[in-house]
Design a protein around this motif. Structure first.
Motif, mmCIF file in Angstrom:
data_model
loop_
_atom_site.group_PDB
_atom_site.id
_atom_site.type_symbol
_atom_site.label_atom_id
_atom_site.label_comp_id
_atom_site.label_asym_id
_atom_site.label_seq_id
_atom_site.Cartn_x
_atom_site.Cartn_y
_atom_site.Cartn_z
ATOM 1 N N PHE A 200 18.309 58.254 -18.313
ATOM 2 C CA PHE A 200 19.144 57.099 -17.999
ATOM 3 C C PHE A 200 19.476 56.282 -19.245
ATOM 4 O O PHE A 200 19.721 55.089 -19.177
ATOM 5 N N ALA A 201 19.518 56.943 -20.396
ATOM 6 C CA ALA A 201 19.895 56.265 -21.639
ATOM 7 C C ALA A 201 21.390 56.003 -21.638
ATOM 8 O O ALA A 201 22.126 56.396 -20.732
ATOM 9 N N GLN A 202 21.870 55.355 -22.674
ATOM 10 C CA GLN A 202 23.294 55.040 -22.808
ATOM 11 C C GLN A 202 24.120 56.320 -22.713
ATOM 12 O O GLN A 202 23.785 57.337 -23.297
ATOM 13 N N HIS A 203 25.225 56.244 -21.972
ATOM 14 C CA HIS A 203 26.159 57.343 -21.750
ATOM 15 C C HIS A 203 25.622 58.405 -20.785
ATOM 16 O O HIS A 203 26.313 59.365 -20.502
ATOM 17 N N LEU A 204 24.377 58.256 -20.296
ATOM 18 C CA LEU A 204 23.831 59.244 -19.383
ATOM 19 C C LEU A 204 23.584 58.689 -17.983
ATOM 20 O O LEU A 204 23.578 59.446 -17.017
ATOM 21 N N ALA A 205 23.379 57.389 -17.857
ATOM 22 C CA ALA A 205 23.024 56.815 -16.559
ATOM 23 C C ALA A 205 24.109 57.063 -15.529
ATOM 24 O O ALA A 205 23.843 57.543 -14.422
ATOM 25 N N HIS A 206 25.346 56.733 -15.869
ATOM 26 C CA HIS A 206 26.420 56.888 -14.881
ATOM 27 C C HIS A 206 26.701 58.352 -14.600
ATOM 28 O O HIS A 206 27.053 58.728 -13.483
ATOM 29 N N LYS A 207 26.539 59.235 -15.614
ATOM 30 C CA LYS A 207 26.711 60.670 -15.375
ATOM 31 C C LYS A 207 25.697 61.153 -14.348
ATOM 32 O O LYS A 207 26.030 61.925 -13.434
ATOM 33 N N THR A 208 24.454 60.700 -14.504
ATOM 34 C CA THR A 208 23.400 61.111 -13.586
ATOM 35 C C THR A 208 23.670 60.600 -12.182
ATOM 36 O O THR A 208 23.568 61.344 -11.200
ATOM 37 N N LEU A 209 24.042 59.333 -12.074
ATOM 38 C CA LEU A 209 24.286 58.743 -10.758
ATOM 39 C C LEU A 209 25.481 59.384 -10.066
ATOM 40 O O LEU A 209 25.439 59.650 -8.859
ATOM 41 N N LEU A 210 26.540 59.643 -10.822
ATOM 42 C CA LEU A 210 27.709 60.290 -10.227
ATOM 43 C C LEU A 210 27.393 61.728 -9.819
ATOM 44 O O LEU A 210 27.855 62.206 -8.774
ATOM 45 N N SER A 211 26.607 62.424 -10.631
ATOM 46 C CA SER A 211 26.215 63.791 -10.275
ATOM 47 C C SER A 211 25.382 63.802 -8.998
ATOM 48 O O SER A 211 25.551 64.682 -8.137
ATOM 49 N N ILE A 212 24.486 62.831 -8.870
ATOM 50 C CA ILE A 212 23.686 62.722 -7.647
ATOM 51 C C ILE A 212 24.591 62.414 -6.453
ATOM 52 O O ILE A 212 24.409 62.965 -5.360
ATOM 53 N N ALA A 213 25.581 61.530 -6.651
ATOM 54 C CA ALA A 213 26.519 61.206 -5.569
ATOM 55 C C ALA A 213 27.287 62.449 -5.128
ATOM 56 O O ALA A 213 27.453 62.705 -3.925
ATOM 57 N N ALA A 214 27.763 63.255 -6.101
ATOM 58 C CA ALA A 214 28.464 64.502 -5.763
ATOM 59 C C ALA A 214 27.528 65.458 -5.037
ATOM 60 O O ALA A 214 27.922 66.114 -4.050
ATOM 61 N N TRP A 215 26.286 65.555 -5.496
ATOM 62 C CA TRP A 215 25.283 66.407 -4.855
ATOM 63 C C TRP A 215 25.077 65.995 -3.406
ATOM 64 O O TRP A 215 24.980 66.847 -2.509
ATOM 65 N N LEU A 216 25.041 64.698 -3.147
ATOM 66 C CA LEU A 216 24.875 64.201 -1.780
ATOM 67 C C LEU A 216 26.083 64.552 -0.913
ATOM 68 O O LEU A 216 25.935 64.940 0.248
ATOM 69 N N VAL A 217 27.287 64.424 -1.475
ATOM 70 C CA VAL A 217 28.501 64.745 -0.711
ATOM 71 C C VAL A 217 28.495 66.220 -0.306
ATOM 72 O O VAL A 217 28.734 66.555 0.865
ATOM 73 N N PHE A 218 28.209 67.098 -1.255
ATOM 74 C CA PHE A 218 28.187 68.529 -0.929
ATOM 75 C C PHE A 218 27.030 68.855 0.018
ATOM 76 O O PHE A 218 27.167 69.717 0.894
ATOM 77 N N GLY A 219 25.906 68.170 -0.159
ATOM 78 C CA GLY A 219 24.783 68.385 0.744
ATOM 79 C C GLY A 219 25.107 67.969 2.166
ATOM 80 O O GLY A 219 24.776 68.678 3.131
ATOM 81 N N VAL A 220 25.758 66.820 2.326
ATOM 82 C CA VAL A 220 26.167 66.358 3.657
ATOM 83 C C VAL A 220 27.158 67.339 4.280
ATOM 84 O O VAL A 220 27.089 67.640 5.477
ATOM 85 N N LEU A 221 28.079 67.840 3.473
ATOM 86 C CA LEU A 221 29.064 68.797 3.979
ATOM 87 C C LEU A 221 28.379 70.071 4.475
ATOM 88 O O LEU A 221 28.702 70.581 5.565
ATOM 89 N N LEU A 222 27.429 70.595 3.714
ATOM 90 C CA LEU A 222 26.724 71.806 4.141
ATOM 91 C C LEU A 222 25.885 71.537 5.389
ATOM 92 O O LEU A 222 25.823 72.386 6.296
ATOM 93 N N TRP A 223 25.252 70.368 5.449
ATOM 94 C CA TRP A 223 24.483 70.011 6.643
ATOM 95 C C TRP A 223 25.410 69.891 7.849
ATOM 96 O O TRP A 223 25.088 70.387 8.947
#
Length: 265
Positions: A200-223
């Motif tokens: 979660f250092a500079q330039h990585l925090a938002h990448k991580t959070l957005l990647s997790i958000a995308a992961w959740l969207v695809f996970g919800v779709l598969l569920w």
């Protein structure tokens, strides 16, 4: 001069393959997909040669170089997908984009040099590239699925429907790609936790959070597909939403930092 010449060759081959694959969409007699896919395979090899030569055989993750790298991966995966499930029409979307991104990287973008990486980071990046590539193909297929459903709904039995597999097969392939991409994205997040210092250092925090958000969207779709049989417009919308979030995660900050602010991400 070798790299520009090789890039022009790859661009020409990409566009030629896309043009041949697009013939049925305009009501013209279709050629066998073997020839255009073979041409696209040669384009991917030429593209890989450009990447190896222009970026010193290393992973260059600067904005335009990364886009070109992703384009080559997506094109290669499109060819692999067609070995088991012939959806050659995907190439009409994928191959011209690859030609464009390769051309920008070689002829318009400033020269860059790869930054040194440990093997753990290279592994993390490689898995991420595969995840992004597979889900990119799923997004392209979702667009084709939406067009296919719209044509059926309006009883427009034209060239598009004849150029694509039956709707059920297209939809089944979509969810297989999403499932594979979801597994790869899960491994991307896991390898990031294990290998990336200060995630979660500079330039990585938002990448991580957005990647997790995308992961959740695809996970919800598969569920939803497994539990409630989600399909059609809902599946298309969630696929494109998840891909849009992932695109922001992978390239949003790079664009702002490198293209707008002219800084290194």
């Amino acid at each position: 001069m070798l790299i520009p010449t090789l890039a022009l060759l790859a661009i020409t081959l990409y566009l030629a393959a896309a043009a041949l694959l697009a013939r049925p969409l305009f009501g013209r007699e279709a050629t066998t997909t073997t020839l255009p896919l073979a041409i696209a395979g040669a384009a991917v090899l030429a593209h890989a040669g450009v990447l190896l030569g222009a970026h010193r055989g290393a992973l260059d993750l600067h904005f335009f170089a990364a886009l070109s790298l992703v384009a080559s991966v997506v094109s290669a995966l499109t060819l692999i997908v067609n070995l088991s499930r012939p959806v050659a029409t995907l190439g009409v979307i994928v191959f011209p984009l690859s030609a464009l991104l390769l051309g920008v990287d070689v002829f318009a973008a400033p020269a860059t040099a790869p930054q040194p990486m440990d093997w753990q980071i290279k592994l993390h990046v490689s898995i991420a590239l595969l995840a992004f590539g597979v889900l990119s193909i799923a997004a392209a297929l979702a667009i084709l699925l939406a067009l296919q459903e719209r044509a059926l709904r309006h009883r427009q039995f034209g060239a598009l429907l004849h150029a694509l597999p039956p709707l059920t097969l297209t939809e089944a392939l979509l969810f297989r790609l999403i499932a594979a991409g979801f597994v790869l994205l899960s491994l991307t997040l896991l390898s990031g936790i294990l290998f990336v210092d200060n995630l979660f250092a500079q330039h990585l925090a938002h990448k991580t959070l957005l990647s997790i958000a995308a992961w959740l969207v695809f996970g919800v779709l598969l569920w939803g597909r497994w539990r409630h049989g989600w399909r059609g417009r809902r599946a298309v919308n969630l696929t494109l939403a998840g891909m849009a979030i992932l695109l922001l995660a992978f390239f949003g900050s790079k664009f702002v930092l490198e293209v707008v602010l002219h800084r290194t991400a």
